[in-house]
Scaffold this motif. Structure first.
Motif, mmCIF file in Angstrom:
data_model
loop_
_atom_site.group_PDB
_atom_site.id
_atom_site.type_symbol
_atom_site.label_atom_id
_atom_site.label_comp_id
_atom_site.label_asym_id
_atom_site.label_seq_id
_atom_site.Cartn_x
_atom_site.Cartn_y
_atom_site.Cartn_z
ATOM 1 N N ILE A 295 0.964 -25.395 -9.332
ATOM 2 C CA ILE A 295 1.521 -24.281 -8.426
ATOM 3 C C ILE A 295 0.584 -23.568 -7.724
ATOM 4 O O ILE A 295 -0.611 -22.949 -7.951
ATOM 5 N N ASN A 296 0.879 -23.501 -6.322
ATOM 6 C CA ASN A 296 0.058 -22.710 -5.421
ATOM 7 C C ASN A 296 0.166 -21.227 -5.657
ATOM 8 O O ASN A 296 1.290 -20.801 -5.666
ATOM 9 N N ILE A 297 -0.974 -20.587 -5.617
ATOM 10 C CA ILE A 297 -1.063 -19.124 -5.829
ATOM 11 C C ILE A 297 -1.956 -18.627 -4.870
ATOM 12 O O ILE A 297 -3.036 -19.005 -4.541
ATOM 13 N N TYR A 298 -1.493 -17.439 -4.197
ATOM 14 C CA TYR A 298 -2.161 -16.863 -3.128
ATOM 15 C C TYR A 298 -2.096 -15.280 -3.456
ATOM 16 O O TYR A 298 -1.449 -14.794 -4.125
ATOM 17 N N ALA A 299 -3.561 -14.778 -3.067
ATOM 18 C CA ALA A 299 -3.671 -13.450 -3.742
ATOM 19 C C ALA A 299 -4.159 -12.528 -2.672
ATOM 20 O O ALA A 299 -5.293 -12.991 -1.821
ATOM 21 N N VAL A 300 -3.505 -11.539 -2.255
ATOM 22 C CA VAL A 300 -3.749 -11.107 -1.048
ATOM 23 C C VAL A 300 -4.623 -9.514 -1.598
ATOM 24 O O VAL A 300 -4.049 -8.712 -2.652
ATOM 25 N N ASP A 301 -5.585 -9.307 -0.771
ATOM 26 C CA ASP A 301 -6.535 -8.070 -0.978
ATOM 27 C C ASP A 301 -6.480 -6.956 0.137
ATOM 28 O O ASP A 301 -6.844 -7.104 1.332
ATOM 29 N N PRO A 302 -5.563 -6.111 -0.360
ATOM 30 C CA PRO A 302 -5.519 -4.934 0.767
ATOM 31 C C PRO A 302 -6.637 -4.046 1.032
ATOM 32 O O PRO A 302 -6.549 -3.125 2.028
ATOM 33 N N GLY A 303 -7.819 -4.186 0.323
ATOM 34 C CA GLY A 303 -8.964 -3.906 0.753
ATOM 35 C C GLY A 303 -8.833 -2.280 0.555
ATOM 36 O O GLY A 303 -9.560 -1.269 1.057
ATOM 37 N N PHE A 304 -8.083 -1.669 -0.802
ATOM 38 C CA PHE A 304 -8.222 -0.417 -0.992
ATOM 39 C C PHE A 304 -9.497 0.424 -1.434
ATOM 40 O O PHE A 304 -9.550 1.528 -1.551
ATOM 41 N N MET A 330 2.817 -8.400 1.656
ATOM 42 C CA MET A 330 1.655 -8.533 2.524
ATOM 43 C C MET A 330 1.446 -9.779 2.950
ATOM 44 O O MET A 330 1.107 -9.828 4.272
ATOM 45 N N LEU A 331 1.454 -10.913 2.151
ATOM 46 C CA LEU A 331 1.373 -12.322 2.728
ATOM 47 C C LEU A 331 2.344 -12.515 3.925
ATOM 48 O O LEU A 331 1.970 -13.044 4.933
ATOM 49 N N ALA A 332 3.582 -12.118 3.697
ATOM 50 C CA ALA A 332 4.708 -12.468 4.795
ATOM 51 C C ALA A 332 4.292 -11.566 6.010
ATOM 52 O O ALA A 332 4.591 -12.337 7.180
ATOM 53 N N ALA A 333 3.657 -10.393 5.804
ATOM 54 C CA ALA A 333 3.253 -9.734 7.044
ATOM 55 C C ALA A 333 2.337 -10.389 7.640
ATOM 56 O O ALA A 333 2.027 -10.435 9.131
ATOM 57 N N LYS A 334 1.261 -10.812 7.064
ATOM 58 C CA LYS A 334 -0.008 -11.538 7.381
ATOM 59 C C LYS A 334 0.526 -12.864 8.299
ATOM 60 O O LYS A 334 -0.081 -13.180 9.140
ATOM 61 N N LEU A 335 1.577 -13.627 7.570
ATOM 62 C CA LEU A 335 2.069 -14.778 8.213
ATOM 63 C C LEU A 335 2.757 -14.400 9.770
ATOM 64 O O LEU A 335 2.896 -15.362 10.576
ATOM 65 N N GLN A 336 3.086 -13.120 9.986
ATOM 66 C CA GLN A 336 3.625 -12.764 11.286
ATOM 67 C C GLN A 336 2.682 -12.384 11.899
ATOM 68 O O GLN A 336 2.717 -11.741 13.056
ATOM 69 N N ILE A 340 -4.737 -7.183 7.744
ATOM 70 C CA ILE A 340 -4.482 -6.202 6.403
ATOM 71 C C ILE A 340 -5.156 -4.885 6.708
ATOM 72 O O ILE A 340 -4.687 -3.993 6.060
ATOM 73 N N ASP A 341 -6.047 -4.726 7.797
ATOM 74 C CA ASP A 341 -6.232 -3.439 8.055
ATOM 75 C C ASP A 341 -5.018 -2.578 8.324
ATOM 76 O O ASP A 341 -5.108 -1.280 7.957
ATOM 77 N N ASP A 342 -4.207 -2.836 9.193
ATOM 78 C CA ASP A 342 -3.011 -2.442 9.683
ATOM 79 C C ASP A 342 -2.247 -2.234 8.403
ATOM 80 O O ASP A 342 -1.383 -1.010 8.497
ATOM 81 N N ILE A 343 -1.874 -3.073 7.590
ATOM 82 C CA ILE A 343 -0.990 -2.928 6.476
ATOM 83 C C ILE A 343 -1.718 -1.670 5.757
ATOM 84 O O ILE A 343 -0.931 -0.981 5.252
ATOM 85 N N ARG A 344 -2.971 -1.765 5.460
ATOM 86 C CA ARG A 344 -3.528 -0.643 4.527
ATOM 87 C C ARG A 344 -3.465 0.886 5.245
ATOM 88 O O ARG A 344 -2.961 1.602 4.547
ATOM 89 N N ALA A 345 -3.472 0.811 6.546
ATOM 90 C CA ALA A 345 -3.566 2.006 7.414
ATOM 91 C C ALA A 345 -2.124 2.556 7.198
ATOM 92 O O ALA A 345 -1.875 3.822 6.923
ATOM 93 N N LYS A 346 -1.000 1.668 7.254
ATOM 94 C CA LYS A 346 0.212 2.089 7.244
ATOM 95 C C LYS A 346 0.599 2.596 5.972
ATOM 96 O O LYS A 346 1.560 3.388 5.732
ATOM 97 N N THR A 347 0.201 1.966 4.860
ATOM 98 C CA THR A 347 0.398 2.409 3.504
ATOM 99 C C THR A 347 -0.239 3.552 3.359
ATOM 100 O O THR A 347 0.408 4.432 2.860
ATOM 101 N N GLU A 348 -1.347 4.082 3.812
ATOM 102 C CA GLU A 348 -2.199 5.288 3.537
ATOM 103 C C GLU A 348 -1.129 6.291 4.434
ATOM 104 O O GLU A 348 -0.773 7.207 3.833
ATOM 105 N N ASP A 349 -0.600 5.809 5.387
ATOM 106 C CA ASP A 349 0.213 6.986 6.233
ATOM 107 C C ASP A 349 1.535 7.102 5.663
ATOM 108 O O ASP A 349 2.124 8.375 5.500
#
Lengths: 355, 355
Positions: A295-304, A330-336, A340-349
């Motif tokens: 099984i393929n496994i992807y692990a996403v690092d939000p750089g927290f 996060m993976l789905a957003a990256k596919l669009q 990852i920096d924008d995801i982290r900034a939005k999470t902080e926001d």
């Protein structure tokens, strides 16, 4: 993809899913297993774990929980880490990915529209009576998967199930896999002994400890949770690629699918999780998965570690790690094409606004 | 479009929707109003009308009802006409249109995955207590409409609500429209006197007979049904064109929307029904609609007079007429290039297999 995604497995199939329409479904469930003191960090107290799934999905869709006065947090040594639902919300909103909820059996129902698959929550697996209608849940899941796959090119399925790594351990062990001490958890001190005792007590209570491997529906029935047959059914019913958005719990879905569906192919099924699960020193998602299938496994690092938010920094210390499909969102957003920096900034926001 | 579609209204907007992706949502509800003897033909007995919506959507998704041993039929003078859900099923399947169900408050829940908007069925409007949470239902409907409109280019919303023309009449009258004797019905002998008495009794029981026009939420609360605020909410939340798939009941949705949503535009909202409603000599859908706004109404003729199936021929005699979004489902299939002859042939085929 950039360095924020680590891929485990032989075939990187992400390029096929780039810029395709995707749909994120969060499947929620609760069990009386989460009431066992010390077994989960997904709630401020054992009783409050019943509210966590409903509060998570309310937070994602409405911006605030409605079933609870407070946002779910995991508190370790006085420091509170926010629910991973905040990460999911950030990633999905920034990428404009539609969000749906399905109830596989949550004690508390969210105050948003949700797809009913099953009404009743799961039991405490120590009793050996966990889910009384796994076949019905699986079949309804299949119908839903078939329908949803007509509406998207890529189905991402997250979950919110407190104590879900213990019930996943139950199903993995009941199906004959070696998972003792390998499932992840929401606290840095992974209570492996308690999880193992809980599963062993349940298998004994059901009188099935010597009959392993069990039939997959029987495994869920005695030591599983209702989320597992629901997500397995949705995956089995889908005609489009499925990303299982979660940690070691998702290996239990794969194990279930392999035994419940003759000839099931994992060609179009992957697991996406966070780097916190993939690098969890108290667990081993790859060890479990590779026993089942390649099984393929992807692990996403939000750089927290770069975040100034102390709650998000807690994630880098092994608190929470994953949930509400945060890694897959996060993976789905990256596919669009979202960074990852924008995801982290939005999470902080969102953390600033919500907490 | 060909001659099987009649268009009423100033602007034919169908060309904009040709060959676009569409999603069909059927909203189900029941009320104790349908227990009033003689008020509806949507069930073999007043008590069995509770089962009709669940059986309809089970039939469409699973090919057979599961909550009932028998398929819903309307029996007039010994001749049984099949539920219009068969037409909906034929049209959606032949065109490959995805089908979802939402529960706005049905006493009997279908044995398929469905979106929960509201759990509890409506009361008998004779009591003046019909729906106790219309604002919550409307708001959840809005959330659902917003989400679903991210998954499709065209949202078609049907309904299955026994005695729904009576509760629609209640809402239309409570909002100040002239609808006495103008709503359609499922039997050739439209019981207008009984419908009017039922509404008047309800308005009096609520002590509001002299306060017309009422607030729209109050109107639903005293003499409406839970389907109305649900479908209105979904329509209000949608960002894509909406086709309201139903007969005179859908005018009550439009009346509700006009008063509940300030500045609501009907530019992207149409009604699609069957020719049996549009030519119903006991009712006048255009007369009601044009009091509200210049709403486009499309009426689809399945040509059942050419059918050798005696049950379908009954439709040409004023039996059943519409339901489960049959008219809108046929319109949606035609927008995908399916011919009306193929829809009729598939409907006959399903009748042979099912009944």
């Amino acid at each position: 993809m950039d360095t924020s995604i680590k891929s485990f497995g032989s075939r990187d199939k992400l390029h096929k899913l780039k810029n395709k329409n995707s749909l994120f479904l969060c499947v929620i469930a609760t069990t009386l297993t989460s009431r066992i003191p010390g077994i989960t960090g997904a709630g401020a107290s054992p009783e409050l774990t019943d509210y966590t799934p409903a509060a998570d999905v309310e937070l994602i869709l409405r911006g605030a929980p409605h079933c609870l006065p407070e946002i779910p947090q995991t508190v370790v040594e006085g420091e509170a880490a926010p629910t991973p639902a905040v990460i999911t919300k950030a990633a999905l909103e920034i990428a404009g990915i539609p969000f749906l909820v399905a109830d596989a059996g949550s004690a508390i129902k969210p105050s948003i529209p949700y797809v009913n698959i099953n009404h009743k929550q799961g039991g405490n697996i120590e009793t050996g009576v966990a889910v009384n209608n796994p076949v019905e849940i699986f079949n309804k899941g299949k119908m839903l998967g078939k329908t949803l796959s007509k509406l998207t090119d890529h189905l991402i399925i997250g979950e919110s199930t407190p104590a879900g790594t213990t019930t996943a351990l139950g199903v993995l062990e009941a199906l004959g896999y070696d998972a003792w001490g390998k499932v992840s958890g929401s606290t840095p001190e992974n209570p492996h002994t308690l999880k193992r005792q809980t599963v062993e007590t349940g298998l004994k209570a059901a009188g099935l400890a010597d009959d392993i491997p069990l039939d997959p529906f029987q495994a869920v029935g005695v030591v599983g949770d209702p989320m597992i047959p629901a997500v397995a059914g949705i995956t089995a019913g889908s005609k489009v690629p499925v990303t299982l958005a979660g940690g070691t719990q998702m290996t239990a879905i794969c194990a279930f699918l392999k035994k419940a569906v003759e000839g099931f192919s994992f060609e179009d099924v992957s697991i996406a999780t966070t780097i916190f699960v993939a690098t969890d020193e108290t667990a081993d998602i790859n060890y479990i998965a590779q026993q089942i299938a390649p099984i393929n496994i992807y692990a996403v690092d939000p750089g927290f570690e770069k975040s100034e938010n102390p709650g998000l920094q807690q994630y880098t210390q092994g608190v929470v790690k994953e949930g509400a499909g945060a890694g897959g969102a996060m993976l789905a957003a990256k596919l669009q094409g979202v960074s990852i920096d924008d995801i982290r900034a939005k999470t902080e926001d969102l953390c600033r606004k919500i907490f």
